[in-house]
Motif scaffolding. Sequence first.
Motif, PDB file in Angstrom:
ATOM      1  N   ILE A 192      47.245   2.942  25.315  1.00 34.41           N
ATOM      2  CA  ILE A 192      48.127   1.846  25.719  1.00 34.41           C
ATOM      3  C   ILE A 192      47.720   0.585  24.974  1.00 34.41           C
ATOM      4  CG2 ILE A 192      48.889   0.391  27.644  1.00 34.41           C
ATOM      5  CD1 ILE A 192      48.261   2.780  29.495  1.00 34.41           C
ATOM      6  N   LYS A 193      48.672  -0.036  24.315  1.00 28.70           N
ATOM      7  CA  LYS A 193      48.416  -1.274  23.568  1.00 28.70           C
ATOM      8  C   LYS A 193      49.080  -2.433  24.306  1.00 28.70           C
ATOM      9  CE  LYS A 193      48.403  -2.968  18.784  1.00 28.70           C
ATOM     10  NZ  LYS A 193      48.826  -2.663  17.407  1.00 28.70           N
ATOM     11  N   TYR A 194      48.284  -3.473  24.557  1.00 31.86           N
ATOM     12  CA  TYR A 194      48.753  -4.567  25.408  1.00 31.86           C
ATOM     13  C   TYR A 194      48.339  -5.914  24.816  1.00 31.86           C
ATOM     14  CZ  TYR A 194      48.754  -7.693  29.494  1.00 31.86           C
ATOM     15  OH  TYR A 194      48.946  -8.748  30.351  1.00 31.86           O
ATOM     16  N   PHE A 195      49.283  -6.845  24.804  1.00 31.26           N
ATOM     17  CA  PHE A 195      48.986  -8.206  24.342  1.00 31.26           C
ATOM     18  C   PHE A 195      48.823  -9.107  25.561  1.00 31.26           C
ATOM     19  CE2 PHE A 195      50.461 -12.511  23.198  1.00 31.26           C
ATOM     20  CZ  PHE A 195      49.490 -12.813  22.241  1.00 31.26           C
ATOM     21  N   ASP A 196      47.629  -9.688  25.691  1.00 30.34           N
ATOM     22  CA  ASP A 196      47.323 -10.573  26.809  1.00 30.34           C
ATOM     23  C   ASP A 196      47.699 -12.001  26.431  1.00 30.34           C
ATOM     24  OD1 ASP A 196      46.314 -11.982  28.937  1.00 30.34           O
ATOM     25  OD2 ASP A 196      44.376 -10.967  28.979  1.00 30.34           O
ATOM     26  N   LYS A 197      48.716 -12.541  27.075  1.00 32.60           N
ATOM     27  CA  LYS A 197      49.194 -13.875  26.754  1.00 32.60           C
ATOM     28  C   LYS A 197      48.181 -14.952  27.143  1.00 32.60           C
ATOM     29  CE  LYS A 197      54.055 -12.566  27.294  1.00 32.60           C
ATOM     30  NZ  LYS A 197      55.316 -12.792  28.046  1.00 32.60           N
ATOM     31  N   GLU A 198      47.389 -14.693  28.170  1.00 31.24           N
ATOM     32  CA  GLU A 198      46.428 -15.694  28.633  1.00 31.24           C
ATOM     33  C   GLU A 198      45.327 -15.935  27.614  1.00 31.24           C
ATOM     34  OE1 GLU A 198      44.930 -14.622  32.429  1.00 31.24           O
ATOM     35  OE2 GLU A 198      46.889 -14.616  33.413  1.00 31.24           O
ATOM     36  N   THR A 199      44.853 -14.873  27.001  1.00 28.79           N
ATOM     37  CA  THR A 199      43.743 -14.994  26.040  1.00 28.79           C
ATOM     38  C   THR A 199      44.207 -14.934  24.593  1.00 28.79           C
ATOM     39  OG1 THR A 199      43.344 -12.600  26.079  1.00 28.79           O
ATOM     40  CG2 THR A 199      42.161 -13.939  27.703  1.00 28.79           C
ATOM     41  N   GLY A 200      45.442 -14.476  24.366  1.00 26.57           N
ATOM     42  CA  GLY A 200      45.936 -14.323  22.998  1.00 26.57           C
ATOM     43  C   GLY A 200      45.350 -13.128  22.278  1.00 26.57           C
ATOM     44  N   LYS A 201      44.775 -12.171  23.027  1.00 28.48           N
ATOM     45  CA  LYS A 201      44.146 -11.000  22.411  1.00 28.48           C
ATOM     46  C   LYS A 201      45.001  -9.756  22.614  1.00 28.48           C
ATOM     47  CE  LYS A 201      39.362 -12.597  22.982  1.00 28.48           C
ATOM     48  NZ  LYS A 201      38.047 -12.297  23.578  1.00 28.48           N
ATOM     49  N   THR A 202      44.916  -8.859  21.647  1.00 22.54           N
ATOM     50  CA  THR A 202      45.564  -7.554  21.766  1.00 22.54           C
ATOM     51  C   THR A 202      44.517  -6.534  22.187  1.00 22.54           C
ATOM     52  OG1 THR A 202      47.216  -8.091  20.088  1.00 22.54           O
ATOM     53  CG2 THR A 202      46.850  -5.758  20.571  1.00 22.54           C
ATOM     54  N   LEU A 203      44.739  -5.868  23.305  1.00 21.33           N
ATOM     55  CA  LEU A 203      43.788  -4.903  23.855  1.00 21.33           C
ATOM     56  C   LEU A 203      44.394  -3.513  23.784  1.00 21.33           C
ATOM     57  CD1 LEU A 203      42.818  -6.908  27.077  1.00 21.33           C
ATOM     58  CD2 LEU A 203      41.667  -6.952  24.863  1.00 21.33           C
ATOM     59  N   VAL A 204      43.565  -2.540  23.401  1.00 24.18           N
ATOM     60  CA  VAL A 204      44.020  -1.154  23.333  1.00 24.18           C
ATOM     61  C   VAL A 204      43.137  -0.325  24.261  1.00 24.18           C
ATOM     62  CG1 VAL A 204      44.516   0.820  21.866  1.00 24.18           C
ATOM     63  CG2 VAL A 204      44.721  -1.495  20.939  1.00 24.18           C
TER      64      VAL A 204
END
Length: 390
Positions: free
Chosen positions: A262-274
């Motif tokens: 699952i690939k997710y972009f966290d708007k709060e931190t500006g990071k892309t997490l997989v």
Amino acid sequence: MNKGRTILSQVLDFISKYEFDKCVAKYNGNYRVRSFTCWEQFIVMMFAQFTYRESLRDIESCLAAISGKLYHSGVKSKVKRSTLSDANEKRDWRIYAEIAQLLIGEARELYKEDHNFSVNIDEIAYALDSSTIDLCLSLFPWAKFRKNKAAVKMHTQLDLRGNIPTFIEITDGKVHDVNILDALTLEPGAFYIMDRAYLDFERLYHLNECLSFFVIREKRNFNYRRVYSNKVDKTLGFKCDQIIKLTGFYSKQKYPEKLRRIKYFDKETGKTLVFLTNNFTYQATIIAELYKERWKIELFFKWIKQHLRIKSFFGTSLNAVYTQIWIAVSAYLIIAIMKKRLKIELELYTILQILSISLFEKVTVNQLLNNKEYRNNINDDYNQLEMFDL
């Protein structure tokens, strides 16, 4: 004349003296001890944790100033820094490790219905991580870490329902985080949430075979092929939800089953997490929320390091360091147990602050921490019996 029990004495009531004595007997902690028993050592070290003492000399000076109150708190002999130092060096640290494990069991039972866990799932969720405690190489040569640096690691598994540690292992700094997976007792159906340091496909496959679930961050350098893609809501920040199989020569042998990516972009931190997980049932939002809950273990380490004495030590041997860390963990657990049993609405930090300036007051803990009106019905002449009813 004693007209009540000290706060410190009442706080220690949350530890079973019977179980404590069993642990001491198991490791011969009081063998050939004439004064200053393991129980007294534990009380003094608890005092040091609750009141932020800096050194053995600091402990000795403070206790000498209130020597008249020590007896009623359970310390029957005068505390010398050399005596306390010898006790920390020689009394087996496993005594205090087992006491902490008993407190962990009690705290878990109290917090199993806690509503601090925000993810709507039925399964238990654990966060795994470690915290490195830096030490001076010249003073702690046994604590191997780097060429010019010593350290110990506190490996912890945290129950996210109540922020209660369920497993703690203390090692030198060279032990890699992923090795701790071998020491865990895995629970079928439970979620284990980890960062990238725990990515080992052989060990993750063992979790899968034990019917446990994991949620872990992906590393960049591994090969896979996409088998299927699930639909995702891109407005929530999700980029993809894929079913994959590993294609690396070694990785596909170590983990031959399918995985979910699952690939997710966290708007709060500006990071892309997989994330990688072996759970194919829950929605991608649940998986992302579970990983977000992992941050609680970072807050646990921060709380322990900021508010208890585990960064500066009263002794330099392995036994002294481990003893102090385990007693610090016990202090955290006692405060957590008190909060539940006495139905205290204050935060753990606030409870600790109040205790730090009130340990030798003679009021009830319930009155002190719940700010209830209290009437002391003890007669002025405590030792005098009344001959006639007035």
